[in-house]
Write an enzyme that holds these catalytic residues in place. Sequence first.
Site, PDB file in Angstrom:
ATOM      1  N   LYS A   1      -1.613  28.895  -4.533  1.00 55.99           N
ATOM      2  CA  LYS A   1      -0.542  29.885  -3.631  1.00 55.99           C
ATOM      3  C   LYS A   1      -0.764  31.160  -4.151  1.00 55.99           C
ATOM      4  O   LYS A   1      -0.999  32.118  -3.670  1.00 55.99           O
ATOM      5  CB  LYS A   1       0.846  29.494  -3.895  1.00 55.99           C
ATOM      6  CG  LYS A   1       1.215  28.174  -2.932  1.00 55.99           C
ATOM      7  CD  LYS A   1       1.355  28.400  -1.472  1.00 55.99           C
ATOM      8  CE  LYS A   1      -0.127  28.118  -0.740  1.00 55.99           C
ATOM      9  NZ  LYS A   1      -0.160  27.058  -0.211  1.00 55.99           N
TER      10      LYS A   1
ATOM     11  N   ARG B   1      -4.288  33.142  12.492  1.00 55.45           N
ATOM     12  CA  ARG B   1      -5.486  32.365  12.137  1.00 55.45           C
ATOM     13  C   ARG B   1      -6.642  33.279  11.243  1.00 55.45           C
ATOM     14  O   ARG B   1      -7.570  32.698  10.901  1.00 55.45           O
ATOM     15  CB  ARG B   1      -6.236  31.956  13.544  1.00 55.45           C
ATOM     16  CG  ARG B   1      -5.221  31.362  14.563  1.00 55.45           C
ATOM     17  CD  ARG B   1      -5.950  31.314  15.725  1.00 55.45           C
ATOM     18  NE  ARG B   1      -7.214  30.485  15.823  1.00 55.45           N
ATOM     19  CZ  ARG B   1      -7.273  28.919  15.863  1.00 55.45           C
ATOM     20  NH1 ARG B   1      -6.284  28.489  15.973  1.00 55.45           N
ATOM     21  NH2 ARG B   1      -8.433  28.546  15.908  1.00 55.45           N
TER      22      ARG B   1
ATOM     23  N   LYS C   1      -6.223  30.269   9.238  1.00 56.56           N
ATOM     24  CA  LYS C   1      -5.285  29.114   9.358  1.00 56.56           C
ATOM     25  C   LYS C   1      -5.929  27.742   9.699  1.00 56.56           C
ATOM     26  O   LYS C   1      -5.618  26.823   9.063  1.00 56.56           O
ATOM     27  CB  LYS C   1      -4.397  29.672  10.369  1.00 56.56           C
ATOM     28  CG  LYS C   1      -2.832  28.462  10.208  1.00 56.56           C
ATOM     29  CD  LYS C   1      -2.125  28.646   9.084  1.00 56.56           C
ATOM     30  CE  LYS C   1      -1.076  27.933   9.212  1.00 56.56           C
ATOM     31  NZ  LYS C   1      -0.727  27.535   7.810  1.00 56.56           N
TER      32      LYS C   1
ATOM     33  N   GLU D   1      -4.299  32.916  -3.603  1.00 60.30           N
ATOM     34  CA  GLU D   1      -4.635  33.467  -2.269  1.00 60.30           C
ATOM     35  C   GLU D   1      -3.860  34.378  -1.786  1.00 60.30           C
ATOM     36  O   GLU D   1      -4.340  35.050  -0.891  1.00 60.30           O
ATOM     37  CB  GLU D   1      -4.523  32.036  -1.286  1.00 60.30           C
ATOM     38  CG  GLU D   1      -3.218  31.615  -0.695  1.00 60.30           C
ATOM     39  CD  GLU D   1      -3.306  30.476   0.063  1.00 60.30           C
ATOM     40  OE1 GLU D   1      -3.942  30.299   1.075  1.00 60.30           O
ATOM     41  OE2 GLU D   1      -2.492  29.316  -0.124  1.00 60.30           O
TER      42      GLU D   1
ATOM     43  N   CYS E   1     -11.641  32.711  14.150  1.00 55.97           N
ATOM     44  CA  CYS E   1     -11.163  33.433  15.694  1.00 55.97           C
ATOM     45  C   CYS E   1     -10.128  32.707  16.433  1.00 55.97           C
ATOM     46  O   CYS E   1      -9.939  31.439  16.627  1.00 55.97           O
ATOM     47  CB  CYS E   1     -12.556  33.329  16.335  1.00 55.97           C
ATOM     48  SG  CYS E   1     -14.124  33.770  15.273  1.00 55.97           S
TER      49      CYS E   1
ATOM     50  N   HIS F   1      -9.511  21.134 -23.947  1.00 57.54           N
ATOM     51  CA  HIS F   1     -11.070  20.736 -23.612  1.00 57.54           C
ATOM     52  C   HIS F   1     -11.662  22.203 -22.750  1.00 57.54           C
ATOM     53  O   HIS F   1     -12.845  21.931 -22.340  1.00 57.54           O
ATOM     54  CB  HIS F   1     -11.103  19.625 -22.701  1.00 57.54           C
ATOM     55  CG  HIS F   1     -10.535  18.484 -23.186  1.00 57.54           C
ATOM     56  ND1 HIS F   1     -10.946  17.941 -24.262  1.00 57.54           N
ATOM     57  CD2 HIS F   1      -9.296  17.830 -22.947  1.00 57.54           C
ATOM     58  CE1 HIS F   1     -10.325  16.629 -24.478  1.00 57.54           C
ATOM     59  NE2 HIS F   1      -9.199  16.630 -23.860  1.00 57.54           N
TER      60      HIS F   1
ATOM     61  N   TRP G   1     -13.145  36.358  13.309  1.00 58.48           N
ATOM     62  CA  TRP G   1     -13.377  36.072  11.888  1.00 58.48           C
ATOM     63  C   TRP G   1     -14.949  36.264  11.794  1.00 58.48           C
ATOM     64  O   TRP G   1     -15.468  35.218  12.014  1.00 58.48           O
ATOM     65  CB  TRP G   1     -12.677  34.915  11.635  1.00 58.48           C
ATOM     66  CG  TRP G   1     -12.459  34.915  10.168  1.00 58.48           C
ATOM     67  CD1 TRP G   1     -11.448  35.266   9.162  1.00 58.48           C
ATOM     68  CD2 TRP G   1     -13.267  33.930   9.173  1.00 58.48           C
ATOM     69  NE1 TRP G   1     -11.755  34.790   7.810  1.00 58.48           N
ATOM     70  CE2 TRP G   1     -12.748  34.126   7.820  1.00 58.48           C
ATOM     71  CE3 TRP G   1     -14.362  33.256   9.679  1.00 58.48           C
ATOM     72  CZ2 TRP G   1     -13.300  33.463   6.900  1.00 58.48           C
ATOM     73  CZ3 TRP G   1     -15.012  32.648   8.349  1.00 58.48           C
ATOM     74  CH2 TRP G   1     -14.522  32.680   7.011  1.00 58.48           C
TER      75      TRP G   1
ATOM     76  N   GLU H   1      -1.102  23.543  -6.767  1.00 56.95           N
ATOM     77  CA  GLU H   1      -1.016  24.402  -5.498  1.00 56.95           C
ATOM     78  C   GLU H   1      -0.335  25.493  -6.114  1.00 56.95           C
ATOM     79  O   GLU H   1      -0.592  26.548  -5.328  1.00 56.95           O
ATOM     80  CB  GLU H   1       0.123  23.376  -5.026  1.00 56.95           C
ATOM     81  CG  GLU H   1       0.775  23.832  -3.560  1.00 56.95           C
ATOM     82  CD  GLU H   1       0.021  24.072  -2.604  1.00 56.95           C
ATOM     83  OE1 GLU H   1      -1.280  23.974  -2.729  1.00 56.95           O
ATOM     84  OE2 GLU H   1       0.394  24.876  -1.471  1.00 56.95           O
TER      85      GLU H   1
ATOM     86  N   ASN I   1     -15.292  31.198  19.892  1.00 55.86           N
ATOM     87  CA  ASN I   1     -15.117  30.758  18.334  1.00 55.86           C
ATOM     88  C   ASN I   1     -15.611  29.607  17.818  1.00 55.86           C
ATOM     89  O   ASN I   1     -15.794  28.571  18.590  1.00 55.86           O
ATOM     90  CB  ASN I   1     -13.431  30.142  18.502  1.00 55.86           C
ATOM     91  CG  ASN I   1     -12.885  29.524  16.946  1.00 55.86           C
ATOM     92  OD1 ASN I   1     -13.528  29.681  16.128  1.00 55.86           O
ATOM     93  ND2 ASN I   1     -11.646  28.987  17.212  1.00 55.86           N
ATOM     94  N   GLY I   2     -16.363  29.723  16.744  1.00 52.41           N
ATOM     95  CA  GLY I   2     -17.287  28.968  16.260  1.00 52.41           C
ATOM     96  C   GLY I   2     -18.641  29.306  15.790  1.00 52.41           C
ATOM     97  O   GLY I   2     -18.626  30.535  15.566  1.00 52.41           O
TER      98      GLY I   2
END
Length: 630
Positions: A507, A27, A625, A510, A2, A526, A93, A503, A119-120
């Site tokens: 990337k 965000r 974010k 996402e 948020c 394996h 969010w 990474e 926000n939270g």
Amino acid sequence: MCGIVAYIGNNNCKNILINGLKRLEYRGYDSAGIGILAKKDAISGKKIKSNDKVNKNKYEIKVVKQAGKIKELEKLLENFDIDGTVGIGHTRWATHGEPNQVNAHPHLDCTGKIAVVHNGIIENYAELKEELIKKGHKFVSNTDTEILSHLLEEYLKNEADGKLLIAMQRLLRKIRGSGAIVALSAEHPDELVAGRIASPLIVGISRDGNFFASDMPAVLEHTHNFVVINDYESVRITKEKVEIYDFEGILINREPFKVNWTLKSAEKAGYEDFMLKEMFEQPYGIRETMRGRLTNGTFNFEEINLSNEQIKNLRKIQIIACGTSLHAALTGKLVIEKWANIPVEVDISSEYRYRDPIVNDNFLFIAITQSGETIDTLAAIREAKRKGAKVIAVTNVVGSTIARESDSVVYTHAGPEIGVCATKTFTAQIIVMYMIGLYLARVKGSIKSDEYSQIIEEIEIIPNKVQQILNSADKLKKIADETYKHTCFLFLGRIYGFPMALEGALKLKEISYIHAEGYAAGEMKHGPIALTDSKTVVVGVIPQDFVYEKMLSNLQEVKARNAKIFSIITEGDNNTKKYSDYVFEIPKTSEELYGILTVVPLQLYAYYIAKNLDRNVDQPRNLAKSVTVE
Ligand code: F6R
């Protein structure tokens, strides 16, 4: 997660709030809303359908909110004519309740005179809601936030002597969980109040009024002067004043600080997306991060704040991080162990905080986080400090919570990163890992001076080599154009290439939503090799280092199972070309430094695949974010 923007001042605030919210889009959010204090007689005759409350006083709060993106909110706002110089705005969010209009913020109390954005997560909201319902409060949303406006209403009526700030202080004592909370009241038109528990909140100060915001870019076009709010502090802002109070309600004196981020640095500057712009800013971000710390082969790392004696006595380093920052941590482990000969343990923050970790004497704790706000990393730091660890934070955000709670901070100077997906902050973190490794090694005398000089020489020209890779971005676009329809991607690497394989896969998944996994190439046999067939693309990170031949064998094994092979190779490596369907060549460097060069093409490759699939690369679905909830 948020985002909050609030303003009290001389100017009409609707556009200030909307533009501020747009700058917080990075965000991550799924609905948005604003609440503005309007003089009753200044309200136009247009009909207002949602959330329109009228009270008996001179002012009333107009709330307009909408599910979806800010442009949906803007469309809705065309139906309203709201003028006012005091207001709050929010991007939500969703955590409690689906992302629809009713659950969007601001939330009003029963009277419609108090509006709150938050926000939270309020962990004890269910029991508080129950108590409020018993007292006759009616709720319209499924959110935890809505209880906050109702609690303020109760406190204003009964315990706070009609003072909004006192009501906020009372509320901060009552709730458990996390929150940056801003409240607007029709009966208190000359002030906005806020409180904070574990979610970022800053105050922006300008000649034309004052702001609350979750992050600086929201208000950079109005001010560069900020004050950061700490946990359990409450704040009252008026047009001219900022008052901060501690948990006991005692007034605190805190000087503002100035940031040198420009508005331009938080804009796209002609690039199609922030992600693309930020990838192209990497040479600059790396140079800025080295500036002043590495000059002509000598380190100045005062901010680490360890004496040579302490460094020589270090027995263990613990690094913690999440997501992309974790991949910087894994690189840190490799280079610190190799150069400085100190054992390094790497943990995922969310695991570390709950695993009862051991903290010994002569132990150094490093937390890596681009945002400086990740709640799991913050909790892990608190746990380590509780056990006596000295904490160094590596972060990109000056004044962030983690920066403030750590014993010392090494800032990456990558500039503001708006794209949700970390790119330039990652390469800046990697360069910090290299510098810390070499600095410790130099002090300990654990590295030969010719090796040291040769690596330093290479580090100093890394930004040019990254630029060289960026100049060939069109080659990666071509490979992406030819491979984006595949549905399974495996990224393989060994040693310095392994964190980059992780990474690269992160990337890709996402921003493109394609299933991708990163593996240490030796692990293929394996299990994962069972996945490979002609529908799989295997991306091999295979620079010319001491495990090159091992890596080549691994690629041959997947080639034999008909996978398409895309290899990131060192220039002139004709051997790997023979086994690859596609290759991208990176410049030569010292083998420990290949990580930073191999990851740049992986970022670009993921970007071009995602663009082929028409994804929103700056705001991928479900991601945020700053991950400020657990
Ligand atoms: C991926 C990404 C995330 C973050 C993670 C940790 O592109 O950005 O994986 O790396 O959420 O965030 P910070 O570094 O802010 O602690």
